[in-house]
Design a protein around this motif. Structure first.
Motif, PDB file in Angstrom:
ATOM      1  N   GLN A   4       0.677  -1.083  -0.007  1.00 34.03           N
ATOM      2  CA  GLN A   4       0.192  -0.052  -0.145  1.00 34.03           C
ATOM      3  C   GLN A   4       0.854   1.222   0.029  1.00 34.03           C
ATOM      4  OE1 GLN A   4      -3.069  -0.038   3.161  1.00 34.03           O
ATOM      5  NE2 GLN A   4      -3.458   2.277   2.665  1.00 34.03           N
ATOM      6  N   GLU A   5       1.164   1.938  -1.134  1.00 32.52           N
ATOM      7  CA  GLU A   5       1.929   3.054  -1.142  1.00 32.52           C
ATOM      8  C   GLU A   5       1.555   4.197  -0.558  1.00 32.52           C
ATOM      9  OE1 GLU A   5       2.918   3.363  -5.490  1.00 32.52           O
ATOM     10  OE2 GLU A   5       3.876   1.528  -5.606  1.00 32.52           O
ATOM     11  N   GLU A   6       0.333   4.438  -0.550  1.00 27.47           N
ATOM     12  CA  GLU A   6      -0.290   5.895   0.384  1.00 27.47           C
ATOM     13  C   GLU A   6      -1.164   5.320   1.233  1.00 27.47           C
ATOM     14  OE1 GLU A   6      -2.044   8.585  -2.391  1.00 27.47           O
ATOM     15  OE2 GLU A   6      -0.250   8.238  -3.938  1.00 27.47           O
ATOM     16  N   PHE A   7      -0.835   6.060   2.457  1.00 23.65           N
ATOM     17  CA  PHE A   7      -1.728   5.875   3.519  1.00 23.65           C
ATOM     18  C   PHE A   7      -1.254   6.716   4.640  1.00 23.65           C
ATOM     19  CE2 PHE A   7       2.344   3.159   4.192  1.00 23.65           C
ATOM     20  CZ  PHE A   7       2.485   3.520   5.441  1.00 23.65           C
ATOM     21  N   THR A   8      -2.154   7.080   5.880  1.00 21.37           N
ATOM     22  CA  THR A   8      -1.927   7.857   6.786  1.00 21.37           C
ATOM     23  C   THR A   8      -2.289   7.189   8.117  1.00 21.37           C
ATOM     24  OG1 THR A   8      -2.579  10.084   5.303  1.00 21.37           O
ATOM     25  CG2 THR A   8      -2.613  10.074   8.003  1.00 21.37           C
ATOM     26  N   TYR A   9      -1.515   7.170   9.131  1.00 22.38           N
ATOM     27  CA  TYR A   9      -1.693   6.505  10.315  1.00 22.38           C
ATOM     28  C   TYR A   9      -1.509   7.634  11.579  1.00 22.38           C
ATOM     29  CZ  TYR A   9      -1.479   3.503  14.392  1.00 22.38           C
ATOM     30  OH  TYR A   9      -1.770   2.983  15.479  1.00 22.38           O
ATOM     31  N   GLU A  10      -2.283   7.731  12.637  1.00 22.38           N
ATOM     32  CA  GLU A  10      -2.117   8.871  13.548  1.00 22.38           C
ATOM     33  C   GLU A  10      -1.959   8.120  14.816  1.00 22.38           C
ATOM     34  OE1 GLU A  10      -4.609  12.446  15.690  1.00 22.38           O
ATOM     35  OE2 GLU A  10      -5.133  11.921  13.730  1.00 22.38           O
ATOM     36  N   ASN A 174     -17.242  -9.512  18.591  1.00 23.13           N
ATOM     37  CA  ASN A 174     -17.474  -8.229  18.232  1.00 23.13           C
ATOM     38  C   ASN A 174     -16.164  -7.785  18.126  1.00 23.13           C
ATOM     39  OD1 ASN A 174     -18.331  -5.570  18.504  1.00 23.13           O
ATOM     40  ND2 ASN A 174     -18.471  -5.440  20.859  1.00 23.13           N
ATOM     41  N   ALA A 175     -15.133  -7.924  18.926  1.00 21.54           N
ATOM     42  CA  ALA A 175     -13.845  -7.175  18.491  1.00 21.54           C
ATOM     43  C   ALA A 175     -13.152  -7.733  17.332  1.00 21.54           C
ATOM     44  CB  ALA A 175     -12.832  -7.965  19.878  1.00 21.54           C
ATOM     45  N   LEU A 176     -13.328  -9.008  16.803  1.00 18.20           N
ATOM     46  CA  LEU A 176     -13.083  -9.422  15.474  1.00 18.20           C
ATOM     47  C   LEU A 176     -13.628  -8.579  14.445  1.00 18.20           C
ATOM     48  CD1 LEU A 176     -13.452 -13.308  15.646  1.00 18.20           C
ATOM     49  CD2 LEU A 176     -11.244 -11.656  15.867  1.00 18.20           C
ATOM     50  N   ALA A 177     -14.803  -8.051  14.624  1.00 17.89           N
ATOM     51  CA  ALA A 177     -15.456  -7.278  13.684  1.00 17.89           C
ATOM     52  C   ALA A 177     -14.697  -5.896  13.278  1.00 17.89           C
ATOM     53  CB  ALA A 177     -16.891  -7.077  14.184  1.00 17.89           C
ATOM     54  N   HIS A 178     -14.153  -5.216  14.443  1.00 21.27           N
ATOM     55  CA  HIS A 178     -13.248  -4.094  14.356  1.00 21.27           C
ATOM     56  C   HIS A 178     -12.114  -4.280  13.529  1.00 21.27           C
ATOM     57  CE1 HIS A 178     -15.998  -3.144  17.744  1.00 21.27           C
ATOM     58  NE2 HIS A 178     -15.138  -3.568  18.757  1.00 21.27           N
ATOM     59  N   ALA A 179     -11.494  -5.414  13.682  1.00 19.06           N
ATOM     60  CA  ALA A 179     -10.465  -5.742  12.766  1.00 19.06           C
ATOM     61  C   ALA A 179     -10.744  -6.014  11.525  1.00 19.06           C
ATOM     62  CB  ALA A 179      -9.466  -6.941  13.401  1.00 19.06           C
ATOM     63  N   VAL A 180     -11.901  -6.773  11.226  1.00 18.32           N
ATOM     64  CA  VAL A 180     -12.422  -7.166   9.986  1.00 18.32           C
ATOM     65  C   VAL A 180     -12.563  -5.927   8.990  1.00 18.32           C
ATOM     66  CG1 VAL A 180     -14.169  -8.097   8.395  1.00 18.32           C
ATOM     67  CG2 VAL A 180     -13.093  -9.437  10.357  1.00 18.32           C
ATOM     68  N   GLU A 181     -13.371  -4.821   9.631  1.00 18.28           N
ATOM     69  CA  GLU A 181     -13.589  -3.798   8.694  1.00 18.28           C
ATOM     70  C   GLU A 181     -12.289  -2.738   8.919  1.00 18.28           C
ATOM     71  OE1 GLU A 181     -17.702  -3.080   7.959  1.00 18.28           O
ATOM     72  OE2 GLU A 181     -17.663  -2.100   9.777  1.00 18.28           O
ATOM     73  N   ALA A 182     -11.430  -2.754   9.619  1.00 14.68           N
ATOM     74  CA  ALA A 182     -10.384  -2.124   9.419  1.00 14.68           C
ATOM     75  C   ALA A 182      -9.594  -2.423   8.220  1.00 14.68           C
ATOM     76  CB  ALA A 182      -9.363  -2.115  10.704  1.00 14.68           C
ATOM     77  N   LEU A 183      -9.562  -3.800   7.838  1.00 14.51           N
ATOM     78  CA  LEU A 183      -8.645  -4.336   6.808  1.00 14.51           C
ATOM     79  C   LEU A 183      -9.407  -3.961   5.614  1.00 14.51           C
ATOM     80  CD1 LEU A 183      -8.376  -7.918   7.976  1.00 14.51           C
ATOM     81  CD2 LEU A 183      -6.389  -6.335   7.417  1.00 14.51           C
ATOM     82  N   TYR A 184     -10.511  -3.170   5.398  1.00 15.41           N
ATOM     83  CA  TYR A 184     -10.941  -2.826   4.320  1.00 15.41           C
ATOM     84  C   TYR A 184     -11.442  -1.125   4.318  1.00 15.41           C
ATOM     85  CZ  TYR A 184     -15.528  -4.605   5.645  1.00 15.41           C
ATOM     86  OH  TYR A 184     -16.688  -4.953   6.509  1.00 15.41           O
ATOM     87  N   ALA A 185     -10.954  -0.276   5.202  1.00 11.60           N
ATOM     88  CA  ALA A 185     -11.375   0.662   5.620  1.00 11.60           C
ATOM     89  C   ALA A 185     -10.559   1.725   4.482  1.00 11.60           C
ATOM     90  CB  ALA A 185     -11.059   1.269   7.067  1.00 11.60           C
ATOM     91  N   ASP A 187      -9.184   4.471   5.246  1.00 12.34           N
ATOM     92  CA  ASP A 187      -8.040   4.924   5.990  1.00 12.34           C
ATOM     93  C   ASP A 187      -7.020   3.918   6.643  1.00 12.34           C
ATOM     94  OD1 ASP A 187      -9.839   4.477   7.709  1.00 12.34           O
ATOM     95  OD2 ASP A 187     -10.122   6.298   8.337  1.00 12.34           O
ATOM     96  N   ALA A 188      -6.993   2.657   6.213  1.00 10.01           N
ATOM     97  CA  ALA A 188      -6.246   1.169   6.406  1.00 10.01           C
ATOM     98  C   ALA A 188      -4.807   1.844   6.282  1.00 10.01           C
ATOM     99  CB  ALA A 188      -6.673   0.341   5.754  1.00 10.01           C
ATOM    100  N   SER A 189      -3.985   1.180   6.844  1.00  6.05           N
ATOM    101  CA  SER A 189      -2.566   1.392   6.685  1.00  6.05           C
ATOM    102  C   SER A 189      -1.676  -0.089   6.762  1.00  6.05           C
ATOM    103  CB  SER A 189      -1.960   2.312   7.562  1.00  6.05           C
ATOM    104  OG  SER A 189      -1.908   1.896   8.970  1.00  6.05           O
ATOM    105  N   PRO A 190      -0.682  -0.103   6.549  1.00  4.83           N
ATOM    106  CA  PRO A 190       0.126  -1.211   6.634  1.00  4.83           C
ATOM    107  C   PRO A 190       0.267  -1.711   8.143  1.00  4.83           C
ATOM    108  CG  PRO A 190       1.452  -0.146   5.272  1.00  4.83           C
ATOM    109  CD  PRO A 190       0.366   0.687   5.568  1.00  4.83           C
ATOM    110  N   LEU A 191       0.486  -0.925   9.184  1.00  2.57           N
ATOM    111  CA  LEU A 191       0.504  -1.106  10.560  1.00  2.57           C
ATOM    112  C   LEU A 191      -0.879  -1.596  11.058  1.00  2.57           C
ATOM    113  CD1 LEU A 191       1.880  -1.285  13.221  1.00  2.57           C
ATOM    114  CD2 LEU A 191       1.432   1.380  13.562  1.00  2.57           C
ATOM    115  N   VAL A 192      -2.139  -0.936  10.501  1.00  3.17           N
ATOM    116  CA  VAL A 192      -3.440  -1.575  11.120  1.00  3.17           C
ATOM    117  C   VAL A 192      -3.380  -2.962  10.375  1.00  3.17           C
ATOM    118  CG1 VAL A 192      -5.968  -1.296  10.305  1.00  3.17           C
ATOM    119  CG2 VAL A 192      -4.586   0.792  10.995  1.00  3.17           C
ATOM    120  N   ALA A 236      -8.243   3.552  14.639  1.00  5.10           N
ATOM    121  CA  ALA A 236      -7.385   4.385  13.779  1.00  5.10           C
ATOM    122  C   ALA A 236      -8.131   4.215  12.364  1.00  5.10           C
ATOM    123  CB  ALA A 236      -6.004   3.495  13.773  1.00  5.10           C
ATOM    124  N   THR A 237      -9.339   3.665  12.234  1.00  3.92           N
ATOM    125  CA  THR A 237      -9.730   3.440  11.167  1.00  3.92           C
ATOM    126  C   THR A 237     -11.332   3.978  11.158  1.00  3.92           C
ATOM    127  OG1 THR A 237     -10.491   1.252  11.106  1.00  3.92           O
ATOM    128  CG2 THR A 237      -8.012   1.955  10.105  1.00  3.92           C
TER     129      THR A 237
END
Length: 358
Positions: A4-10, A174-185, A187-192, A236-237
């Protein structure tokens, strides 16, 4: 896999203490580190004993205990909690419990600007986010504000030993749902992606161990670690269709939070799968399965979780208006959200049939 060449992570300004027994031993130290002298402890009805133990450990720093947290944070509960804070002359708040308690603590922080310490006893992940939610007139609204991000989070695996197994399972998914949706958000990033994959893997490994032995402290620690990672992904997302549907089902129809996330997740993932191939690749690795939606559905079923929205009290007549409501507001999702698409997801989840990516 393409980088992923472009991303923002705060990076969020939060301090994490992970310690068995930390609810009592670490919370007073965190209050002192923040310079807080009068803390209101908030919890729900189920979390009273632990909250009282935390209040006792705070000693003179405790300004009172408010046990008024409820699911989805009704706005009238937030009003009462803010009144309690002001009446106590509190300079900060400690939220002890699950997402309801931490949500109420966030509502206080949003209204007053006071710092919040979170002591989670479930796997909701809310403690790692600047996201708040309030329910009023049958509608749940959410927002993001740095003021509600807990300043310190004390993770104590021993607190989760008392979490009943059914809630352990649904809270974990429920926690898994946060990770699943973060993967295709958007504002996803390599760290996420790294955090999401590790969080899914750790939770999927921990939950069957806890089903076999709910008092396995090592498995409890692993699940809480996974919840921390998944919660950080949530913070983060930007969440998508899954969370929007669950907010509608909870805020408008009163469905239970964790159970609703558990039922809906495989169907939303199956719906979004054609538009999120990289997310599916990560999830296949994390779950050790070729069909990630079916693997999540199977996991919930093996662990005795509910599999249909009908079991949770939704009626078939509710499906279409709920879908229309969810599709009526713009939000990020890898696949275009339409009322008909949302209805298809909800109807499948209502019936509880195996998810299909077709």
């Amino acid at each position: 896999m393409t980088f992923q060449e472009e991303f923002t992570y705060e990076t969020r300004p939060v301090r994490v203490v992970f310690r068995p027994g930390g609810a009592v031993t670490a919370t007073p130290d965190e209050a002192a580190r923040l310079g807080l002298r009068r803390l209101l402890v908030v919890c729900g009805s189920r979390g009273g004993p632990v909250a009282r133990a935390v209040a006792d450990a705070l000693g003179d720093r405790c300004a009172g205990l408010h046990a008024g947290a409820r699911m989805h944070v009704p706005v009238e509960d937030a009003d009462r909690a803010v009144e309690a804070v002001r009446a106590a002359g509190a300079d900060g708040c400690v939220a002890v419990g699950g997402g309801s308690a931490i949500g109420l603590g966030k509502a206080i922080a949003l209204r007053t600007g006071l710092p919040l310490i979170a002591v989670p006893s479930t796997y909701s992940g809310s403690e790692m986010t600047p996201v708040w939610g309030l329910t009023e007139h049958g509608s749940k609204r959410t927002g993001r504000d740095p003021a509600v991000q807990p300043r310190s989070v004390v993770y104590d695996p021993r607190l989760t030993l008392s979490l009943p197994l059914p809630l352990t399972v649904t809270s974990g998914i429920n926690a898994l749902a946060h990770a699943v949706e973060a993967l295709y958000a958007p504002d996803a990033s390599p760290l996420v992606s790294v955090m999401a994959e590790e969080g899914v893997r750790a939770m999927a490994e921990a939950l069957p161990l806890l089903a076999a032995d709910p008092e396995d402290l090592d498995a409890r620690s692993r699940a809480l670690y996974a919840a921390w990672l998944c919660g950080a992904c949530l913070g983060a997302t930007t969440m998508g269709l899954h969370h929007k549907l669950c907010h509608v089902l909870g805020g408008t129809y009163g469905l239970p939070h964790a159970e609703t996330h558990t039922v809906v997740l495989p169907y939303v993932l199956a719906h979004n799968a054609p538009a999120a191939p990289q997310a599916l690749t990560v999830l296949r690795r994390a779950l050790g399965a070729d069909d990630a939606p079916r693997a999540l559905w199977d996991l919930a079923g093996r662990l005795g979780a509910p599999r249909s929205l009908a079991e949770l009290g939704l009626t078939e007549a509710d499906v279409t208006p709920a879908a229309t409501r969810a599709a009526g507001e713009p939000y990020a999702n890898p696949r275009e959200v339409t009322a008909e698409g949302a209805r298809g997801v909800l109807l499948a989840a209502y019936e509880g049939r195996p998810p299909s990516t077709a």
